[in-house]
Enzyme design. Structure first.
Site, short mmCIF file in Angstrom:
data_model
loop_
_atom_site.label_atom_id
_atom_site.label_comp_id
_atom_site.label_asym_id
_atom_site.label_seq_id
_atom_site.Cartn_x
_atom_site.Cartn_y
_atom_site.Cartn_z
N VAL A 1 -43.67 -6.49 4.77
CA VAL A 1 -42.56 -6.44 5.73
C VAL A 1 -41.48 -7.44 5.36
CG1 VAL A 1 -43.62 -8.08 7.33
CG2 VAL A 1 -42.01 -6.40 8.20
N CYS A 2 -40.23 -7.06 5.64
CA CYS A 2 -39.09 -7.97 5.49
C CYS A 2 -38.14 -7.67 6.65
CB CYS A 2 -38.41 -7.78 4.13
SG CYS A 2 -37.62 -6.16 3.93
N ARG A 3 -36.88 -7.92 6.50
CA ARG A 3 -35.93 -7.69 7.59
C ARG A 3 -35.70 -6.20 7.82
NH1 ARG A 3 -30.52 -6.70 8.12
NH2 ARG A 3 -29.59 -7.39 10.08
#
Length: 98
Positions: A62-64
């Protein structure tokens, strides 16, 4: 590359499934909040920190927004890890996008 949406990850957590989440955002982004179970490894450190991961486990990246985590997923897949990218990233997790 395997993908999953944030809603499905929420369902897995609600069902008490084992979910290994790796958050590849930068420190300042994680300070604003992260998925409680997530392990933080910034994208720039992912290759040098693979010793912290187990090739027998499955990881959700996951990231932004989903772009950096897709890059991290590609790097880890190349190294033989079982990973799935969470599309929409934390924006989808917090409901800022669908």
């Amino acid at each position: 590359m395997k993908e999953i949406n944030a809603e499905t990850v929420v369902e897995k957590l609600a069902n008490n499934e084992k979910v290994n989440i790796i958050d590849v955002r930068e420190d300042f982004e994680v300070e604003a909040g992260k998925i409680p179970q997530a392990k933080h490894i910034p994208l720039g450190e992912i290759e040098e920190r693979t010793d912290e991961l187990d090739k027998n486990e499955h990881y959700y990246m996951v990231c932004r927004s989903g772009a950096r985590s897709a890059n991290a997923s590609a790097v880890l897949e190349e190294k033989g890890f079982n990973v799935t990218n969470m599309t929409g990233g934390m924006l989808a997790w917090t409901g800022e996008i669908e």
